[in-house]
Scaffold this motif. Sequence first.
Motif, PDB file in Angstrom:
ATOM      1  N   THR A   1      11.575  13.850  -4.973  1.00 32.59           N
ATOM      2  CA  THR A   1      10.350  13.614  -4.210  1.00 32.59           C
ATOM      3  C   THR A   1       9.890  12.171  -4.347  1.00 32.59           C
ATOM      4  O   THR A   1       9.478  11.537  -3.358  1.00 32.59           O
ATOM      5  N   ASN A   2       9.941  11.623  -5.553  1.00 30.83           N
ATOM      6  CA  ASN A   2       9.495  10.241  -5.781  1.00 30.83           C
ATOM      7  C   ASN A   2      10.349   9.249  -4.999  1.00 30.83           C
ATOM      8  O   ASN A   2       9.827   8.273  -4.435  1.00 30.83           O
ATOM      9  N   LEU A   3      11.653   9.486  -4.947  1.00 30.54           N
ATOM     10  CA  LEU A   3      12.530   8.599  -4.182  1.00 30.54           C
ATOM     11  C   LEU A   3      12.203   8.677  -2.697  1.00 30.54           C
ATOM     12  O   LEU A   3      12.119   7.647  -2.013  1.00 30.54           O
ATOM     13  N   THR A   4      11.992   9.891  -2.202  1.00 32.77           N
ATOM     14  CA  THR A   4      11.668  10.069  -0.783  1.00 32.77           C
ATOM     15  C   THR A   4      10.330   9.406  -0.449  1.00 32.77           C
ATOM     16  O   THR A   4      10.181   8.771   0.608  1.00 32.77           O
ATOM     17  N   LEU A   5       9.368   9.527  -1.362  1.00 34.59           N
ATOM     18  CA  LEU A   5       8.062   8.904  -1.152  1.00 34.59           C
ATOM     19  C   LEU A   5       8.163   7.381  -1.189  1.00 34.59           C
ATOM     20  O   LEU A   5       7.504   6.691  -0.400  1.00 34.59           O
ATOM     21  N   ASP A   6       8.987   6.856  -2.068  1.00 34.41           N
ATOM     22  CA  ASP A   6       9.183   5.403  -2.134  1.00 34.41           C
ATOM     23  C   ASP A   6       9.729   4.869  -0.818  1.00 34.41           C
ATOM     24  O   ASP A   6       9.275   3.826  -0.324  1.00 34.41           O
ATOM     25  N   PHE A   7      10.702   5.563  -0.237  1.00 32.50           N
ATOM     26  CA  PHE A   7      11.267   5.135   1.041  1.00 32.50           C
ATOM     27  C   PHE A   7      10.187   5.158   2.122  1.00 32.50           C
ATOM     28  O   PHE A   7      10.123   4.257   2.973  1.00 32.50           O
ATOM     29  N   TRP A   8       9.351   6.193   2.115  1.00 33.02           N
ATOM     30  CA  TRP A   8       8.279   6.291   3.118  1.00 33.02           C
ATOM     31  C   TRP A   8       7.287   5.143   2.961  1.00 33.02           C
ATOM     32  O   TRP A   8       6.878   4.530   3.954  1.00 33.02           O
ATOM     33  N   ARG A   9       6.888   4.857   1.737  1.00 36.23           N
ATOM     34  CA  ARG A   9       5.918   3.797   1.487  1.00 36.23           C
ATOM     35  C   ARG A   9       6.474   2.414   1.810  1.00 36.23           C
ATOM     36  O   ARG A   9       5.736   1.488   2.123  1.00 36.23           O
ATOM     37  N   GLU A  10       7.794   2.282   1.721  1.00 36.32           N
ATOM     38  CA  GLU A  10       8.447   1.010   2.054  1.00 36.32           C
ATOM     39  C   GLU A  10       8.693   0.879   3.555  1.00 36.32           C
ATOM     40  O   GLU A  10       9.221  -0.135   4.014  1.00 36.32           O
ATOM     41  N   GLY A  11       8.303   1.914   4.298  1.00 37.04           N
ATOM     42  CA  GLY A  11       8.477   1.877   5.740  1.00 37.04           C
ATOM     43  C   GLY A  11       9.913   2.100   6.186  1.00 37.04           C
ATOM     44  O   GLY A  11      10.272   1.776   7.321  1.00 37.04           O
TER      45      GLY A  11
ATOM     46  N   ASP B   1      13.331   4.451   7.036  1.00 33.26           N
ATOM     47  CA  ASP B   1      13.608   5.733   7.663  1.00 33.26           C
ATOM     48  C   ASP B   1      14.121   6.726   6.628  1.00 33.26           C
ATOM     49  O   ASP B   1      14.911   6.380   5.745  1.00 33.26           O
ATOM     50  N   ARG B   2      13.688   7.949   6.743  1.00 28.99           N
ATOM     51  CA  ARG B   2      14.091   9.006   5.818  1.00 28.99           C
ATOM     52  C   ARG B   2      15.612   9.174   5.778  1.00 28.99           C
ATOM     53  O   ARG B   2      16.201   9.414   4.723  1.00 28.99           O
ATOM     54  N   GLU B   3      16.247   9.035   6.946  1.00 26.52           N
ATOM     55  CA  GLU B   3      17.689   9.219   7.037  1.00 26.52           C
ATOM     56  C   GLU B   3      18.477   8.126   6.330  1.00 26.52           C
ATOM     57  O   GLU B   3      19.703   8.224   6.189  1.00 26.52           O
TER      58      GLU B   3
END
Length: 332
Positions: A213-223, A225-227
Amino acid sequence: MNSGKFVLLFFLLPFVTVEAGFFDFLERFYCRCDFDGFYDINRILSDKDDLQHFDSEELKKDLRKSLYGQHIAMKTIQKAVSCFMKDSNPTKPLVLSFHGPPGVGKSYVTKIIARNIYKKGEKSKHVHTFMTDYYFPHKDRARIYQTQLREWIHGNVSCFPHSMFIFDEINKISSELIDTIKPFLDYNPQVDGVSFNKAIFIFISNSEMNAITNLTLDFWREGRDREEIQITSRGLETQITQNIYNDEKGGFWHSSLIDQHLIDHFIPFLPLELKHVRQCVLSEMAHLNMTEDFDLADKVARDMPFFPPEEKIFAVKGCKSVRQKLALYADD
């Protein structure tokens, strides 16, 4: 039953107590191939027809259609299962380990795999799911569980080589119990006269949900793409492996399955976003024969709890309880 099996049965009896469930053990021993009764060679032979022709493209389509927000799992599972099923002489069983938060598709994807291998899908008698709290509730009976588990797996694979075994909530099982099945997962031509190399073993766990979850959230906060997230992103697979190996409360604590590299793939399942929950709602509508209603689907999805408190990006329960939540709006 021949005399050899009776000798083995009475050899095992000293390990079984009435308190542990002698008759339950006896039933498991006699009915290793069928919960319904004794060995029935005609049924065993006819059950082989339950194995359908495997189509890699159909599995890919099914995963794309039915699994939401899990590009890593979809790609890895499709390739791993397809390569395994196409191999007429695999050197070991296929062993997969699913990790991530609840409600994101870990258990559901086992149904997708099953229905692409067996004509009866998850209802096939060759798909065996072990729920930790139900099958292994008492830690002080580990020795009995080890004997039962070995006999049950060995018996079923001897009857049907392409059997599938699913261990749910593996993080709650003792590492000693898991290591019991190590010989079945190894590069062994045979174990006690039986080859396990065509069987499939799947472990399911909520462990490492924070790291994922933390890795996925980091990607989101960095703008980002999830993929873009891959199984190797920032050492995700290595981190999962090391953490579960060192978790004293988990089933893989100092496990020989990890030491000996017998788990083929550690697959992370990402937390779901609003758009994924909305897809789950639409799927439930179709399942319940309801008229497709995008506005209602959005309303139901938004009524689910999300986190973190500030951004509210990921569904707390994933797609769990979606059907129950939809029922509250069904007659509006």
